[in-house]
Design a protein around this motif. Sequence first.
Motif, PDB file in Angstrom:
ATOM      1  N   PRO A 165       0.815  -1.222   0.000  1.00 30.98           N
ATOM      2  CA  PRO A 165       0.000   0.000   0.000  1.00 30.98           C
ATOM      3  C   PRO A 165       0.846   1.268   0.000  1.00 30.98           C
ATOM      4  O   PRO A 165       0.533   2.231  -0.709  1.00 30.98           O
ATOM      5  CB  PRO A 165      -0.822  -0.132   1.291  1.00 30.98           C
ATOM      6  N   THR A 166       1.938   1.279   0.767  1.00 30.72           N
ATOM      7  CA  THR A 166       2.814   2.442   0.789  1.00 30.72           C
ATOM      8  C   THR A 166       3.538   2.587  -0.546  1.00 30.72           C
ATOM      9  O   THR A 166       3.707   3.702  -1.064  1.00 30.72           O
ATOM     10  CB  THR A 166       3.823   2.330   1.937  1.00 30.72           C
ATOM     11  N   GLY A 167       3.965   1.470  -1.115  1.00 28.46           N
ATOM     12  CA  GLY A 167       4.596   1.510  -2.426  1.00 28.46           C
ATOM     13  C   GLY A 167       3.681   2.101  -3.480  1.00 28.46           C
ATOM     14  O   GLY A 167       4.134   2.809  -4.383  1.00 28.46           O
ATOM     15  N   GLY A 168       2.394   1.834  -3.362  1.00 23.06           N
ATOM     16  CA  GLY A 168       1.440   2.405  -4.308  1.00 23.06           C
ATOM     17  C   GLY A 168       1.384   3.918  -4.227  1.00 23.06           C
ATOM     18  O   GLY A 168       1.277   4.600  -5.255  1.00 23.06           O
ATOM     19  N   ILE A 169       1.465   4.466  -3.021  1.00 22.26           N
ATOM     20  CA  ILE A 169       1.487   5.926  -2.855  1.00 22.26           C
ATOM     21  C   ILE A 169       2.770   6.504  -3.448  1.00 22.26           C
ATOM     22  O   ILE A 169       2.754   7.521  -4.147  1.00 22.26           O
ATOM     23  CB  ILE A 169       1.373   6.303  -1.362  1.00 22.26           C
ATOM     24  N   LEU A 170       3.897   5.849  -3.152  1.00 20.43           N
ATOM     25  CA  LEU A 170       5.176   6.336  -3.669  1.00 20.43           C
ATOM     26  C   LEU A 170       5.178   6.385  -5.198  1.00 20.43           C
ATOM     27  O   LEU A 170       5.631   7.367  -5.801  1.00 20.43           O
ATOM     28  CB  LEU A 170       6.322   5.447  -3.186  1.00 20.43           C
ATOM     29  N   SER A 171       4.673   5.335  -5.836  1.00 25.33           N
ATOM     30  CA  SER A 171       4.769   5.240  -7.285  1.00 25.33           C
ATOM     31  C   SER A 171       3.672   6.027  -7.997  1.00 25.33           C
ATOM     32  O   SER A 171       3.924   6.633  -9.057  1.00 25.33           O
ATOM     33  CB  SER A 171       4.738   3.772  -7.721  1.00 25.33           C
ATOM     34  N   ASP A 172       2.482   6.066  -7.445  1.00 25.43           N
ATOM     35  CA  ASP A 172       1.371   6.715  -8.136  1.00 25.43           C
ATOM     36  C   ASP A 172       1.312   8.222  -7.893  1.00 25.43           C
ATOM     37  O   ASP A 172       0.901   8.986  -8.766  1.00 25.43           O
ATOM     38  CB  ASP A 172       0.048   6.081  -7.699  1.00 25.43           C
ATOM     39  N   VAL A 173       1.758   8.661  -6.705  1.00 27.95           N
ATOM     40  CA  VAL A 173       1.572  10.060  -6.311  1.00 27.95           C
ATOM     41  C   VAL A 173       2.882  10.826  -6.211  1.00 27.95           C
ATOM     42  O   VAL A 173       2.967  11.987  -6.622  1.00 27.95           O
ATOM     43  CB  VAL A 173       0.812  10.147  -4.968  1.00 27.95           C
ATOM     44  N   LEU A 174       3.938  10.197  -5.672  1.00 29.61           N
ATOM     45  CA  LEU A 174       5.121  10.937  -5.246  1.00 29.61           C
ATOM     46  C   LEU A 174       6.315  10.822  -6.197  1.00 29.61           C
ATOM     47  O   LEU A 174       7.390  11.344  -5.898  1.00 29.61           O
ATOM     48  CB  LEU A 174       5.530  10.490  -3.837  1.00 29.61           C
ATOM     49  N   GLY A 175       6.159  10.128  -7.315  1.00 35.65           N
ATOM     50  CA  GLY A 175       7.188  10.159  -8.346  1.00 35.65           C
ATOM     51  C   GLY A 175       8.280   9.119  -8.223  1.00 35.65           C
ATOM     52  O   GLY A 175       9.357   9.285  -8.815  1.00 35.65           O
ATOM     53  N   PHE A 176       8.042   8.018  -7.496  1.00 36.89           N
ATOM     54  CA  PHE A 176       9.038   6.968  -7.321  1.00 36.89           C
ATOM     55  C   PHE A 176       8.648   5.731  -8.124  1.00 36.89           C
ATOM     56  O   PHE A 176       7.479   5.519  -8.453  1.00 36.89           O
ATOM     57  CB  PHE A 176       9.162   6.572  -5.849  1.00 36.89           C
ATOM     58  N   VAL A 177       9.648   4.884  -8.412  1.00 33.53           N
ATOM     59  CA  VAL A 177       9.405   3.577  -9.027  1.00 33.53           C
ATOM     60  C   VAL A 177      10.208   2.533  -8.264  1.00 33.53           C
ATOM     61  O   VAL A 177      11.272   2.829  -7.707  1.00 33.53           O
ATOM     62  CB  VAL A 177       9.804   3.552 -10.521  1.00 33.53           C
ATOM     63  N   GLU A 178       9.712   1.320  -8.226  1.00 33.87           N
ATOM     64  CA  GLU A 178      10.452   0.230  -7.583  1.00 33.87           C
ATOM     65  C   GLU A 178      11.659  -0.130  -8.430  1.00 33.87           C
ATOM     66  O   GLU A 178      11.547  -0.337  -9.644  1.00 33.87           O
ATOM     67  CB  GLU A 178       9.558  -0.994  -7.407  1.00 33.87           C
ATOM     68  N   VAL A 179      12.842  -0.234  -7.763  1.00 38.19           N
ATOM     69  CA  VAL A 179      14.067  -0.524  -8.509  1.00 38.19           C
ATOM     70  C   VAL A 179      14.836  -1.730  -7.982  1.00 38.19           C
ATOM     71  O   VAL A 179      15.816  -2.139  -8.606  1.00 38.19           O
ATOM     72  CB  VAL A 179      15.008   0.705  -8.524  1.00 38.19           C
ATOM     73  N   GLY A 180      14.431  -2.310  -6.867  1.00 40.87           N
ATOM     74  CA  GLY A 180      15.175  -3.465  -6.377  1.00 40.87           C
ATOM     75  C   GLY A 180      14.645  -3.983  -5.062  1.00 40.87           C
ATOM     76  O   GLY A 180      13.901  -3.291  -4.344  1.00 40.87           O
ATOM     77  N   ARG A 181      15.048  -5.216  -4.752  1.00 39.49           N
ATOM     78  CA  ARG A 181      14.659  -5.842  -3.483  1.00 39.49           C
ATOM     79  C   ARG A 181      15.873  -6.543  -2.888  1.00 39.49           C
ATOM     80  O   ARG A 181      16.695  -7.105  -3.606  1.00 39.49           O
ATOM     81  CB  ARG A 181      13.515  -6.842  -3.675  1.00 39.49           C
ATOM     82  N   GLU A 182      15.951  -6.473  -1.572  1.00 39.91           N
ATOM     83  CA  GLU A 182      17.037  -7.119  -0.841  1.00 39.91           C
ATOM     84  C   GLU A 182      16.462  -7.604   0.487  1.00 39.91           C
ATOM     85  O   GLU A 182      16.157  -6.795   1.361  1.00 39.91           O
ATOM     86  CB  GLU A 182      18.184  -6.136  -0.614  1.00 39.91           C
ATOM     87  N   GLY A 183      16.292  -8.913   0.607  1.00 39.09           N
ATOM     88  CA  GLY A 183      15.656  -9.457   1.807  1.00 39.09           C
ATOM     89  C   GLY A 183      14.228  -8.950   1.919  1.00 39.09           C
ATOM     90  O   GLY A 183      13.439  -9.052   0.973  1.00 39.09           O
ATOM     91  N   THR A 184      13.871  -8.384   3.070  1.00 37.19           N
ATOM     92  CA  THR A 184      12.519  -7.879   3.285  1.00 37.19           C
ATOM     93  C   THR A 184      12.384  -6.404   2.910  1.00 37.19           C
ATOM     94  O   THR A 184      11.353  -5.781   3.196  1.00 37.19           O
ATOM     95  CB  THR A 184      12.112  -8.049   4.764  1.00 37.19           C
ATOM     96  N   THR A 185      13.409  -5.845   2.256  1.00 38.15           N
ATOM     97  CA  THR A 185      13.413  -4.424   1.916  1.00 38.15           C
ATOM     98  C   THR A 185      13.218  -4.231   0.418  1.00 38.15           C
ATOM     99  O   THR A 185      13.890  -4.860  -0.398  1.00 38.15           O
ATOM    100  CB  THR A 185      14.734  -3.761   2.348  1.00 38.15           C
ATOM    101  N   THR A 186      12.300  -3.340   0.079  1.00 38.60           N
ATOM    102  CA  THR A 186      12.062  -2.957  -1.313  1.00 38.60           C
ATOM    103  C   THR A 186      12.484  -1.508  -1.497  1.00 38.60           C
ATOM    104  O   THR A 186      12.098  -0.650  -0.697  1.00 38.60           O
ATOM    105  CB  THR A 186      10.577  -3.112  -1.688  1.00 38.60           C
TER     106      THR A 186
END
Length: 310
Positions: A165-186
């Motif tokens: 849900p937080t990732g959705g706010i970051l990508s849809d509203v605040l100008g971020f995109v997912e770029v990688g994952r490491e363990g439990t961290t995105t």
Amino acid sequence: MHHHGIHHVTAIAGPARRNLAFYTEVLGLRLVKRTVNFDDPNTYHFYYGDEAGHPGTILTFFPWEQAAPGRLGAGETFETAFRVPEGAIAYWTQRLLEKGVLHDAPTRRFGDSILEFRDPDGMRLALVGVAGAEQEPAWAMGTIPPDYAIRGFHAVTLLLEQGEPTGGILSDVLGFVEVGREGTTTRYRTGDAKLGAMIDLRVASGFPRGHLGAGTVHHVAFRAADDAEQAAMVRKLAENHGLRTTAQKNRDYFRSVYFREPNGVLFEIATDGPGFAVDETPEGLGQALKLPAFLQPRRAAIEARLPPLA
């Protein structure tokens, strides 16, 4: 060109004099504004950053002399990381050791060298060695040689019950995109800025919720170019995510709206302007106590209650 990313991070501290000494003398940041909490003028509001206090460099504090320690938990900022030149980690490891700063051994995260440490209130901080950061501007008048000095924010890590849900706010509203994952961290990144360009979402299901106090982050602010872009973000939050913000608040140096993202972290959207030189010269930033117009009639009483800094 407008840049997205982190505008500033605001935290809670204990004694003001101790906070000021650590961030200016030990870490070498510039005090770019000395004012008060507009909503509670019995305490200072310190802004630290680069020479001009550019968005992406600004760490701010509400220091309360008798603040009780906070407790880190889910729904809060876990760590605030600064970027330094790639070869500066050894220098900083030695400096923190000499200054008696609690720190961990250097490690690696997402391919970068990282040195984690705590400020005097226990706030979790880190320095990340970034290739090419030596080409970025550094404040030459600080306590740290420019070759090693902090450039600005690298990333902020949020500790969450659920990441999507937080990732959705970051990508849809605040100008971020997912770029990688490491363990439990995105990791999320905005592609149009170097400073404050990343947010890491660390999922810790079942982790107890914390409470605010000294050593914890109050909110994370994200950049909007101007009022129009901020208003567009507010509409998207409401229409796409069912989230309402506060009314816009004038903070003199930027204009802000606030909301709780789905995991409960307090987010702010702050305009880039007008900046910190609206009431001081660039050379004199942070030297005088500045008050908003509505508090000027109370200046004498406010100054009498604030703790001395010298």
